[in-house]
Design an enzyme around this catalytic site. Sequence first.
Site, PDB file in Angstrom:
ATOM      1  N   SER A 157       0.844  -1.184   0.000  1.00  0.00           N
ATOM      2  CA  SER A 157       0.000   0.000   0.000  1.00  0.00           C
ATOM      3  C   SER A 157       0.884   1.240   0.000  1.00  0.00           C
ATOM      4  O   SER A 157       2.036   1.205   0.469  1.00  0.00           O
ATOM      5  CB  SER A 157      -0.897   0.012   1.247  1.00  0.00           C
ATOM      6  OG  SER A 157      -1.504   1.270   1.429  1.00  0.00           O
ATOM      7  N   TYR A 165      -0.198   0.020  10.678  1.00  0.00           N
ATOM      8  CA  TYR A 165      -0.610  -0.388   9.336  1.00  0.00           C
ATOM      9  C   TYR A 165       0.508  -0.121   8.333  1.00  0.00           C
ATOM     10  O   TYR A 165       0.819  -0.972   7.488  1.00  0.00           O
ATOM     11  CB  TYR A 165      -1.880   0.348   8.926  1.00  0.00           C
ATOM     12  CG  TYR A 165      -2.390  -0.034   7.555  1.00  0.00           C
ATOM     13  CD1 TYR A 165      -2.823  -1.338   7.294  1.00  0.00           C
ATOM     14  CD2 TYR A 165      -2.431   0.895   6.511  1.00  0.00           C
ATOM     15  CE1 TYR A 165      -3.286  -1.700   6.042  1.00  0.00           C
ATOM     16  CE2 TYR A 165      -2.892   0.541   5.261  1.00  0.00           C
ATOM     17  CZ  TYR A 165      -3.325  -0.757   5.018  1.00  0.00           C
ATOM     18  OH  TYR A 165      -3.770  -1.118   3.774  1.00  0.00           O
TER      19      TYR A 165
END
Length: 314
Positions: free
Chosen positions: A156, A182
Site C-alpha cells: 500500500s 498499518y
Amino acid sequence: MTYDASSTAMDVIGGHNLTGKETIVTGGASGLGLETARAFAEAGARVVLAGRDSAKGEEAAARLREDTGNGRVVFRPLDLGSLESVRRWVHAHAATGRPLHILVANAGIMATPLTRTAEGFESQFGVNHLGHFALTLGLLPSLRAAGGARVVSLSSRAHRRGDVDLDDPNYLYRPYDPWEAYGQSKTATALFAVGMTAHFAGDGITCNAVMPGAIMTGLQRHIPRRELAETGWSAEERPPGWKTPEQGAATSVWAAVAPELDGVSGKYLDDCAIAGPWTGTGDPPNGHYLRHALDPERAERLWDLSELLVDEGR
C-alpha cells in the site's frame, strides 16, 4: 498491452487462458480479492478462496461459479491470525498434490485498535505479514512444482506511514498507533517481495509487491465514521481519485499474468506498471515508493526476524 489507473481486472485478464492453472487468493470472498478471483475464474483457472468467514466464503465461491460458468472455484477457511490455522491449511493443500501457479496474498486488516494474534503478534503485522509469510513458505513445494510460479504481495502507499521496527515490531514497548502499525505492516509486505526474490528466484518463483490504489472496501471497517468523514472518505460516494474494486484488482491480476513480468521479481507495482523510487520530499505520488520499502538489507533482516517469530510461534 498498456493499462492505467482506470483499467479493471477484466481488462487485464482479457486474452489470457489459465485453464489447468491453480490459483489461491487470500481474502478472496470480498473486495479486491473477490474481483481478483473473478478474473482468474473467468480465464479458466482453478481458484481457491481463503478466508476466515466460511459462510461468506462459500457464498462468494458459489456466486463466482455461477457468474463465470467455472465450476472450479472453491473456498477453504483460513485464519491468518493463527499459525496453527495456516499450518492446517498448508497441509490440506499439500494433500491435493496440485502445483501452485499463482498465490495472491491479498487479505489484510487496517488501522485496528491494538489487538494480538493467537501467538501474541500485533494483529496488523501478524495478519498482513507474518501470516502470509508462513503461508507462502509452507506452500513452497507446490510453488516449486509449478515450474514458474508467481506470488503477489499486497502492499500500500501507506508504507510511507512506517518502516518496520525490527526491534519492536509487535508494539511490546513503544506506544501503539494504528496507522503507523498499518504502515509498518505494508512496508513488511513490500520487503517480503524482496526477500522472496533473494531466497527463491532460483526456484523459478517470482514475487512482486502491489499498490492497488485507494478503494472503499471492508478494509475501512475499523475506522470510526467521524474519522472517515474528516478525511473525505465516504461509503456513499467514491472520493475523487479513488478506484472501484474492479479497478483496484487490476494491478494484482497484472502482476499474476502479464507476460512482460516473466522473470521479473522484487518490484513494487502501481497502476499496472513497475513503480520507481521517490527521491523528492513529501509523500510519494502514484507510480513511486519510498526506498525503505524495497531495501534489500532491511528485507533480509526482516526475513530472519520473521523466520524466528514464526518458528517461536509453533
